[in-house]
Write a protein that holds these residues in place. Structure first.
Motif, PDB file in Angstrom:
ATOM      1  N   UNK A   1     -22.221 -15.796 -10.370  1.00  0.00           N
ATOM      2  CA  UNK A   1     -21.526 -14.768 -11.139  1.00  0.00           C
ATOM      3  C   UNK A   1     -20.329 -15.361 -11.861  1.00  0.00           C
ATOM      4  N   UNK A   2     -19.808 -14.664 -12.836  1.00  0.00           N
ATOM      5  CA  UNK A   2     -18.642 -15.173 -13.565  1.00  0.00           C
ATOM      6  C   UNK A   2     -17.432 -15.259 -12.658  1.00  0.00           C
ATOM      7  N   UNK A   3     -16.624 -16.274 -12.859  1.00  0.00           N
ATOM      8  CA  UNK A   3     -15.394 -16.414 -12.084  1.00  0.00           C
ATOM      9  C   UNK A   3     -14.388 -15.353 -12.526  1.00  0.00           C
ATOM     10  N   UNK A   4     -13.424 -15.088 -11.635  1.00  0.00           N
ATOM     11  CA  UNK A   4     -12.369 -14.142 -11.973  1.00  0.00           C
ATOM     12  C   UNK A   4     -11.590 -14.658 -13.175  1.00  0.00           C
ATOM     13  N   UNK A   5     -11.515 -13.869 -14.232  1.00  0.00           N
ATOM     14  CA  UNK A   5     -10.925 -14.398 -15.456  1.00  0.00           C
ATOM     15  C   UNK A   5     -10.256 -13.344 -16.318  1.00  0.00           C
ATOM     16  N   UNK A   6     -10.272 -12.102 -15.920  1.00  0.00           N
ATOM     17  CA  UNK A   6      -9.736 -11.037 -16.756  1.00  0.00           C
ATOM     18  C   UNK A   6      -8.554 -10.385 -16.058  1.00  0.00           C
ATOM     19  N   UNK A   7      -7.422 -10.354 -16.706  1.00  0.00           N
ATOM     20  CA  UNK A   7      -6.257  -9.681 -16.151  1.00  0.00           C
ATOM     21  C   UNK A   7      -6.355  -8.190 -16.443  1.00  0.00           C
ATOM     22  N   UNK A   8      -6.212  -7.384 -15.420  1.00  0.00           N
ATOM     23  CA  UNK A   8      -6.267  -5.930 -15.567  1.00  0.00           C
ATOM     24  C   UNK A   8      -5.110  -5.308 -14.798  1.00  0.00           C
ATOM     25  N   UNK A   9      -4.649  -4.142 -15.225  1.00  0.00           N
ATOM     26  CA  UNK A   9      -3.611  -3.462 -14.454  1.00  0.00           C
ATOM     27  C   UNK A   9      -4.199  -2.853 -13.183  1.00  0.00           C
ATOM     28  N   UNK A  10      -3.420  -2.839 -12.135  1.00  0.00           N
ATOM     29  CA  UNK A  10      -3.818  -2.090 -10.938  1.00  0.00           C
ATOM     30  C   UNK A  10      -3.640  -0.618 -11.253  1.00  0.00           C
ATOM     31  N   UNK A  11      -4.722   0.133 -11.100  1.00  0.00           N
ATOM     32  CA  UNK A  11      -4.695   1.560 -11.430  1.00  0.00           C
ATOM     33  C   UNK A  11      -4.152   2.333 -10.224  1.00  0.00           C
ATOM     34  N   UNK A  12      -3.075   3.053 -10.450  1.00  0.00           N
ATOM     35  CA  UNK A  12      -2.391   3.735  -9.352  1.00  0.00           C
ATOM     36  C   UNK A  12      -2.176   5.203  -9.715  1.00  0.00           C
ATOM     37  N   UNK A  13      -2.769   6.140  -8.979  1.00  0.00           N
ATOM     38  CA  UNK A  13      -2.480   7.549  -9.227  1.00  0.00           C
ATOM     39  C   UNK A  13      -0.995   7.842  -9.003  1.00  0.00           C
ATOM     40  N   UNK A  14      -0.426   8.773  -9.726  1.00  0.00           N
ATOM     41  CA  UNK A  14       1.017   9.035  -9.618  1.00  0.00           C
ATOM     42  C   UNK A  14       1.495   9.300  -8.194  1.00  0.00           C
ATOM     43  N   UNK A  15       0.708  10.021  -7.394  1.00  0.00           N
ATOM     44  CA  UNK A  15       1.144  10.339  -6.035  1.00  0.00           C
ATOM     45  C   UNK A  15       1.160   9.122  -5.117  1.00  0.00           C
ATOM     46  N   UNK A  16       0.577   8.026  -5.541  1.00  0.00           N
ATOM     47  CA  UNK A  16       0.507   6.821  -4.714  1.00  0.00           C
ATOM     48  C   UNK A  16       1.373   5.693  -5.274  1.00  0.00           C
ATOM     49  N   UNK A  17       2.297   6.018  -6.166  1.00  0.00           N
ATOM     50  CA  UNK A  17       3.007   5.008  -6.949  1.00  0.00           C
ATOM     51  C   UNK A  17       4.328   4.559  -6.331  1.00  0.00           C
ATOM     52  N   UNK A  18       4.510   4.737  -5.025  1.00  0.00           N
ATOM     53  CA  UNK A  18       5.690   4.182  -4.369  1.00  0.00           C
ATOM     54  C   UNK A  18       5.584   2.661  -4.326  1.00  0.00           C
ATOM     55  N   UNK A  19       6.687   1.983  -4.001  1.00  0.00           N
ATOM     56  CA  UNK A  19       6.720   0.520  -3.942  1.00  0.00           C
ATOM     57  C   UNK A  19       5.568  -0.017  -3.084  1.00  0.00           C
ATOM     58  N   UNK A  20       4.925  -1.063  -3.526  1.00  0.00           N
ATOM     59  CA  UNK A  20       5.281  -1.965  -4.634  1.00  0.00           C
ATOM     60  C   UNK A  20       4.724  -1.535  -5.980  1.00  0.00           C
ATOM     61  N   UNK A  21       4.190  -0.315  -6.053  1.00  0.00           N
ATOM     62  CA  UNK A  21       3.561   0.138  -7.292  1.00  0.00           C
ATOM     63  C   UNK A  21       4.506   0.984  -8.131  1.00  0.00           C
ATOM     64  N   UNK A  22       5.809   0.925  -7.788  1.00  0.00           N
ATOM     65  CA  UNK A  22       6.806   1.567  -8.640  1.00  0.00           C
ATOM     66  C   UNK A  22       7.083   0.740  -9.881  1.00  0.00           C
ATOM     67  N   UNK A  23       6.524  -0.484  -9.907  1.00  0.00           N
ATOM     68  CA  UNK A  23       6.501  -1.292 -11.133  1.00  0.00           C
ATOM     69  C   UNK A  23       5.042  -1.639 -11.403  1.00  0.00           C
TER      70      UNK A  23
END
Length: 448
Positions: A45-67
């Motif tokens: 399979x293809x190697x990991x090569x694509x940068x994507x944002x971590x998708x975080x629902x608003x209710x789960x966005x406490x640290x470390x996902x506050x950034x």
């Protein structure tokens, strides 16, 4: 293909070989011969090569996902947070699609349903860790690896909380052993089933103390039981801390991902390093972490012999451990079962699964997925990612490929870590759940 989203609730809390150390099984069965032909690799399979944002629902966005957080994954994949569980460790998908997640430090198991509901499933556990569903007769059970016991509870589809729980194996070694003076470095227990055989990993209490392997039961070993907890017998030894246990989807054999020792001294008199030197230029890359088939009756060397990848990452021979086995006075390193595959030293493999299921694309099917928790004392970070090892035609595995990386904001700085992968399991959608005990999160690596 997208899986259904899960819970939206925030929950608290270089190549030299040592000629004297050859290949093999133990003294009873003789050496294991090397492959007689070159394996034909499966499609890569293809190697990991694509940068994507971590998708975080608003209710789960406490640290470390506050950034905003970003990971690197293979093309066509995304990563989303599906639950927040502080200290999330091992997971099991229930027959009905619910996800159970252990939280050892609180003695709890959490339940996350496909429609977003989240609740405490079980309490009062002795640092409950690994979770496995297994059917006995017509009864479905959830088996739980606790520090001093293996317990189980009957499970019926839709159960929101645990039914009555009973211990089927007791008196497993934990920190209460007088000889340990309250200190057991790897007390958490891991389990797996092959047919009606229950495997239990009893890890070492130390980095490399022979007292562990001389104890009864041995620590740094895997034991086999029947499904009701009887018939205890030693299955394999010399496995310092086998946290990832899983059954090969083709052969039915037990495989393990193992945390090996730290601070190993240089074992050769070849001038590359001073003999017995404790040199970070050596121990940062040695010994490799084993990912291996586990043979019934096998011995994998610890704490007397350490695997080496100096001749390559497959079918690893051993160097003697100069602290515990100088001149091989205790154990002949040439009579040991070879480790199947090297993982990076000190990367701390924890959860390991085989990517199986009806919805898994052929490109990825039956490969191994492993969470590399990351080293704690390396001058250059190791681990902090999820890797994939493609299956080979000989039922072994290719070299590890990055599957999910980015848990270090600065790849050269351990202090920049915002996540540490633990367990990795496939779900019914053919995607992967990944737990993270540092971020307190469960992710789904999904196909877009």
């Amino acid at each position: 293909m997208n899986a259904r989203p899960l819970g939206l609730l925030l929950l608290g809390t270089a190549w030299l070989a040592l000629a004297a150390c050859g290949s093999g099984g133990d003294g009873d069965s003789g050496p294991t011969p090397p492959p007689t032909s070159t394996p034909t690799p499966a499609p890569t399979p293809p190697a990991a090569s694509v940068a994507v944002p971590v998708e975080v629902p608003p209710l789960l966005a406490a640290a470390p996902f506050d950034v905003a957080r970003q990971v690197t994954v293979p093309p066509g994949f995304g990563l989303r947070v599906v639950a927040r569980i502080d200290g999330a460790r091992f997971m099991a998908e229930a027959p009905n699609g619910d996800l159970l997640v252990s939280q050892p430090d609180s003695g709890r198991i959490w339940r996350v349903t496909p429609d977003g509901a989240t609740n405490v499933y079980a309490t009062g556990l002795h640092r409950g860790h690994d979770l496995v569903f297994h059917e006995v007769g017509n009864t479905q059970y959830l088996y739980i690896g606790e520090t001093d016991r293996i317990s189980r509870t009957e499970y019926v589809d839709g159960d929101a909380t645990s039914r009555a729980r009973g211990a089927i194996i007791t008196n497993l070694p934990d920190a209460s052993l007088p000889e340990l003076n309250g200190a057991y470095g790897h007390a958490l227990k891991n389990i797996a089933f092959a047919g009606s055989t229950l495997f239990v990993s009893i890890a070492s209490a130390s980095n490399a103390d022979p007292a562990d392997i001389l104890a009864t039961p041995k620590r740094g070993a895997i034991y086999a039981f029947d499904e009701n907890g009887g018939g205890m017998r030693l299955y394999a030894q010399g496995l310092r801390n086998a946290e990832g246990l899983a059954i090969h989807p083709v052969t039915g054999e037990l495989w393990a991902a193992v945390n090996h020792r730290d601070n190993v001294r240089y074992p050769l008199k070849d001038g590359r390093f001073p003999y017995k030197a404790l040199d970070p230029a050596y121990y940062n890359d040695n010994p490799p972490e084993p990912f291996t088939r586990v043979r019934d009756g096998g011995n994998y060397g610890w704490p007397y012999c350490n695997p080496t990848a100096d001749a390559g990452p497959d079918n690893l021979p051993y160097y003697l451990d100069v602290e515990n086995n100088e001149d091989q006075q205790v154990l002949d390193c040439g009579g040991l079962d070879r480790v199947s595959k090297a993982l990076p030293a000190h990367s701390a493999p924890l959860g390991m699964s085989f990517w199986t299921g009806g919805n898994v694309p052929d490109t990825w099917r039956n490969g191994a997925v492993i969470g590399l928790h990351g080293c704690w004392n390396c001058t250059v970070p190791r681990g902090y990612k999820v890797v994939y090892l493609p299956p080979r035609a000989d039922n072994g595995f290719g070299d590890p490929q990055d599957l999910v990386t980015g848990f270090l904001a600065d790849p050269a700085d351990i202090a920049s870590r915002w996540g540490r992968p633990v367990d990795v399991i496939p779900n019914r959608a053919g995607n992967l759940y990944i737990s993270d005990d540092h971020a307190g999160a469960v992710y789904e690596l999904y196909r877009k």
